[in-house]
Write an enzyme that holds these catalytic residues in place. Structure first.
Site, mmCIF file in Angstrom:
data_model
loop_
_atom_site.group_PDB
_atom_site.id
_atom_site.type_symbol
_atom_site.label_atom_id
_atom_site.label_comp_id
_atom_site.label_asym_id
_atom_site.label_seq_id
_atom_site.Cartn_x
_atom_site.Cartn_y
_atom_site.Cartn_z
ATOM 1 N N HIS A 22 0.822 -1.214 0.000
ATOM 2 C CA HIS A 22 0.000 0.000 0.000
ATOM 3 C C HIS A 22 0.855 1.264 0.000
ATOM 4 C CE1 HIS A 22 -4.115 1.025 -0.105
ATOM 5 N NE2 HIS A 22 -4.379 1.177 1.165
ATOM 6 N N PHE A 68 -3.685 8.537 7.669
ATOM 7 C CA PHE A 68 -3.811 7.226 7.047
ATOM 8 C C PHE A 68 -4.361 7.381 5.634
ATOM 9 C CE2 PHE A 68 -3.150 5.788 11.323
ATOM 10 C CZ PHE A 68 -2.413 4.633 11.127
ATOM 11 N N ASN A 70 -6.884 6.454 3.918
ATOM 12 C CA ASN A 70 -8.269 6.839 3.649
ATOM 13 C C ASN A 70 -8.588 8.273 4.055
ATOM 14 O OD1 ASN A 70 -8.082 6.225 6.345
ATOM 15 N ND2 ASN A 70 -10.062 5.216 6.472
ATOM 16 N N ASN A 116 -8.737 3.779 -1.682
ATOM 17 C CA ASN A 116 -9.280 4.639 -0.626
ATOM 18 C C ASN A 116 -8.637 6.014 -0.536
ATOM 19 O OD1 ASN A 116 -11.298 2.878 0.228
ATOM 20 N ND2 ASN A 116 -9.879 1.765 1.551
#
EC number: 3.1.1.29
Length: 192
Positions: A22, A68, A70, A116
């Site tokens: 990610h 983060f 998102n 996201n």
């Protein structure tokens, strides 16, 4: 077309996420900072680490959100407003499930594709008119395994392929910074 003034790397903060799939976007901007001999500085009002690099005869801001994934839009929205940069002058580097490790593509405009970080950015901007660097991380094969996949670490071979893709992207970056996105895309997307 306007050239780039801001390059954002998406990822999750924290030592437990540093080497995850990610964080491919973080890997890209970290590589630029290291290559140019610069350092990250925490800018709390932008909810991010920031740096500047000199590419194609101009200074370009780099942004690495401390939020983060998102919630990435908060940092990006703050940076765009603070530096008075148009979204069309921004490149967002992010992981891409739909491409295998080693694949990398430039894209302008579009939806979030389930990513996201992009979802939050497009929600806060109200549109998707910005450049993306889509860094392939592969897909686990089943939707139920996506979360553990993106939060997992790539294999040694995957890391080698991702690093090679990020290097190819950095080679075409001067074209994009100068506003020649068609040239950058053609060069990046042409496999020799």
């Amino acid at each position: 077309m306007l050239g780039l003034r801001l390059i954002v790397g998406l990822g999750n903060p924290g030592s437990e996420y540093i080497k995850t799939r990610h964080n491919a976007g973080f890997r890209f901007v970290d590589g630029l900072v290291q290559r140019e001999g610069q350092c990250w500085a925490l800018e709390s009002k932008l909810f991010a680490y920031v740096a500047r690099v000199f590419i194609a005869g101009q200074w370009v801001w780099l942004l690495r959100p401390v939020t983060f994934m998102n919630l990435s839009g908060k940092s990006i929205f703050a940076g765009l407003n603070f530096w008075k940069i148009k979204p069309e002058q921004m490149l967002v580097a992010h992981d891409e499930l739909d491409f295998p490790p080693g694949a990398v593509r430039l894209k302008f405009d579009g939806g979030h594709g389930g990513q996201n970080g992009l979802r939050d950015i497009t929600k806060l901007l109200g549109h998707g008119r910005f450049h993306r660097l889509r860094v392939g991380i592969g897909h686990p094969g089943h939707k139920e395994r996506v979360v553990s996949w993106v939060l997992g670490c790539p294999t040694c071979d995957e890391n080698i392929a991702i690093d090679a893709a990020l290097e190819r992207a950095s080679v075409v970056l001067p074209l994009a910074v100068a506003g020649d996105f068609d040239g950058a895309m053609k060069k990046l997307h042409t496999v020799v």
